[in-house]
Design an enzyme around this catalytic site. Structure first.
Site, PDB file in Angstrom:
ATOM      1  N   CYS A  27      62.874  10.923  10.541  1.00 56.47           N
ATOM      2  CA  CYS A  27      61.884   9.844  10.691  1.00 56.47           C
ATOM      3  C   CYS A  27      60.485  10.342  10.308  1.00 56.47           C
ATOM      4  O   CYS A  27      59.915  11.172  11.006  1.00 56.47           O
ATOM      5  CB  CYS A  27      61.929   9.350  12.137  1.00 56.47           C
ATOM      6  SG  CYS A  27      60.571   8.281  12.617  1.00 56.47           S
ATOM      7  N   CYS A  30      57.764   9.774  12.873  1.00 61.70           N
ATOM      8  CA  CYS A  30      57.982  10.684  14.011  1.00 61.70           C
ATOM      9  C   CYS A  30      57.354  12.038  13.730  1.00 61.70           C
ATOM     10  O   CYS A  30      56.746  12.649  14.612  1.00 61.70           O
ATOM     11  CB  CYS A  30      59.473  10.864  14.291  1.00 61.70           C
ATOM     12  SG  CYS A  30      60.317   9.339  14.741  1.00 61.70           S
TER      13      CYS A  30
END
Length: 112
Positions: A27, A30
């Site tokens: 991600c 993230c």
């Protein structure tokens, strides 16, 4: 997760709010959020605990926590969600959220 976040400590130590970062290695947002969370962890050392949950490794934990997208940051105290932030977040926004939780719990020390 149950032990670190949801259960009260039985060892006599003070219960601290727990910041939980739900993320995954693939991600992109993230990866941008991780350094922000690390800075907050240093800034609020001894005031909060920080736990990172990989939604790839523990999808059932993320599902039980109501996480629909990542990154998601949840602040818990004594097993209750005090605040949730979804998406990439700036340090000042996350710090405000932590301050508000600490203030609501009477744990924020006033700086003079």
């Amino acid at each position: 997760f149950d032990q670190e976040v949801l259960k009260n400590k039985d060892d006599g130590s003070e219960n601290l709010p727990v910041l939980v970062l739900f993320s995954a290695p693939w991600c992109g947002p993230c990866r941008l959020t991780n350094p922000v969370v690390k800075e907050i962890m240093k800034q609020y050392q001894n005031k909060i605990e920080v736990v990172e949950i990989s939604t790839d490794d523990l999808p059932e934990v993320a599902s039980d926590a109501g996480v629909l997208s990542i990154p998601t940051i949840q602040l818990y105290y004594e097993g209750k969600v005090m605040d949730t932030i979804v998406g990439c977040v700036a340090k000042n926004v996350l710090a405000r959220s932590v301050d508000k939780v600490l203030e609501d719990l009477g744990l924020l020390e006033e700086t003079v």
